[in-house]
Design an enzyme around this catalytic site. Structure first.
Site, short mmCIF file in Angstrom:
data_model
loop_
_atom_site.label_atom_id
_atom_site.label_comp_id
_atom_site.label_asym_id
_atom_site.label_seq_id
_atom_site.Cartn_x
_atom_site.Cartn_y
_atom_site.Cartn_z
N ALA A 84 -1.84 5.67 1.85
CA ALA A 84 -3.05 4.85 1.75
C ALA A 84 -3.33 4.16 3.08
O ALA A 84 -2.43 3.93 3.88
CB ALA A 84 -2.89 3.81 0.65
N ARG B 236 -3.86 4.89 -8.62
CA ARG B 236 -3.40 6.20 -9.10
C ARG B 236 -3.49 6.30 -10.62
O ARG B 236 -3.81 7.35 -11.17
CB ARG B 236 -1.96 6.46 -8.64
CG ARG B 236 -1.84 6.77 -7.15
CD ARG B 236 -0.40 7.01 -6.75
NE ARG B 236 0.39 5.79 -6.76
CZ ARG B 236 1.69 5.72 -7.03
NH1 ARG B 236 2.34 6.83 -7.37
NH2 ARG B 236 2.33 4.58 -6.99
N LEU C 277 0.87 -1.18 0.00
CA LEU C 277 0.00 0.00 0.00
C LEU C 277 0.90 1.23 0.00
O LEU C 277 1.91 1.26 0.71
CB LEU C 277 -0.89 0.03 1.25
CG LEU C 277 -2.21 -0.73 1.23
CD1 LEU C 277 -2.90 -0.61 2.58
CD2 LEU C 277 -3.13 -0.23 0.13
N ASP C 278 0.54 2.24 -0.77
CA ASP C 278 1.29 3.50 -0.74
C ASP C 278 1.31 4.05 0.68
O ASP C 278 0.36 3.82 1.45
CB ASP C 278 0.65 4.53 -1.68
CG ASP C 278 0.81 4.16 -3.15
OD1 ASP C 278 1.76 3.41 -3.46
OD2 ASP C 278 0.01 4.63 -3.98
N PRO C 279 2.36 4.80 1.04
CA PRO C 279 2.46 5.33 2.42
C PRO C 279 1.22 6.06 2.90
O PRO C 279 0.81 5.91 4.06
CB PRO C 279 3.67 6.26 2.34
CG PRO C 279 4.53 5.63 1.30
CD PRO C 279 3.58 5.11 0.26
#
Length: 302
Positions: free
Chosen positions: A50, A181, A46-48
């Site tokens: 998110a 994204r 997961l992106d930071p």
């Protein structure tokens, strides 16, 4: 001789409800420390910024990570309309703006083009490798990054809310390798207004739901104590998408030694991937052939 890894031989899944502001690796490291586990890994970054499901595997459960990585996942996310960023999310620099704003009907119609098998170009700021280097590192260094489109299966993509003209809330269910994204970026381009992700939450991943997730506060409160093990889920949950076959004690012994073992099967086809169990515990994953499971992964469980 390699150095012996410290920690407990503990196995299972921990479903973490990841907060914003932490990398997935940082969460895994905290979990490994809190459980004093020898081995840990996660099933899908997961992106930071998110939030939501980060499934962390401990011990023998790490052998089931590929099955969760390959499983369907669902996300809710807010798209900011009218601006594109270099990272395709709110953390990046705005590189273009637009005064155009689509109607709700425009958005719903555009979403139809993102359902089914689509071709998706990952964000330039992503972990995709180019000639052995991560794309985000090249992008940070100012190098021009060209990424190839890759297939993605999108099961569902719907509009949940339109809080104002500049934002739309969406929910997507997709297969392995999807970049939310990129969906926001491509939707903005298709609508002629540009767009990027403002907020992102993974609401489920395979058999694991965010609403069942453990918070970092809960982990901190019970770290290094016997009570923390109550949060662990059986490694068998990581095999939920595969058929289960019962095996005999003799078959289990053969499987644990890496040999084909006899299993009881009814609805499994020749050549199908499945897992064998003895008294509810996973013994091995492999390929079913003529009454036997030919193991590809073996689990060392008491």
């Amino acid at each position: 001789m390699g150095r012996k890894r410290k920690g407990r031989d503990i196995s299972g899944w921990l479903v973490v409800d990841k907060p914003a502001g932490l990398t997935s690796t940082a969460v895994v490291n905290k979990v490994r420390w809190a459980f004093d586990a020898k081995k840990a890994g996660h099933a899908g970054t997961l992106d930071p910024e998110a939030t939501g499901v980060l499934a962390v595997a401990l011990g023998e459960a790490t052998k089931t990570v590929p099955f969760i990585t390959d499983a369907m996942k669902a996300y809710t996310f807010t798209v900011t309309l009218g601006a594109a960023t270099n990272t395709d999310d709110a953390e990046g620099e705005v590189i273009a703006t637009s005064a155009e704003r689509p109607t709700d009907d425009d958005i719903k119609e555009a979403l139809l083009g993102f359902i089914g098998e689509i071709q998706q170009v990952p964000p330039k700021f992503s972990a995709v490798k180019i000639d052995g280097q991560r794309a985000y590192k090249l992008a940070r260094d100012g190098e021009e990054v060209e990424l190839s489109a890759r297939p993605l299966w999108v099961e569902e993509l719907v509009m949940l809310d339109r809080p104002d003209a500049d934002h739309v809330v969406l929910e997507m269910t997709c297969g392995k390798g999807g970049y939310v994204r990129s969906i926001a970026r491509d939707l903005g381009e298709k609508l002629g207004c540009l767009g990027h992700v403002r907020e992102l939450r993974r609401i489920w991943s395979g058999p694991f739901d965010a609403e069942d997730g453990v918070t970092l506060e809960q982990i901190d409160a019970l770290a290094k104590s016997p009570e923390i093990d109550q949060f662990l889920r059986p490694l068998e949950e990581g095999l939920a998408d595969l058929p289960e076959l019962k095996c005999t004690p003799q078959g289990a012994t053969r499987l644990r030694n890496g040999n084909p073992g006899m299993v009881i099967a009814s609805d499994v086809e020749y050549g199908e991937e499945a897992w064998a169990s003895l008294e509810g515990k996973a013994v091995a994953v492999g390929t079913f052939k003529a009454g036997e499971l030919h193991p590809s992964r073996v689990f060392n469980q008491d």
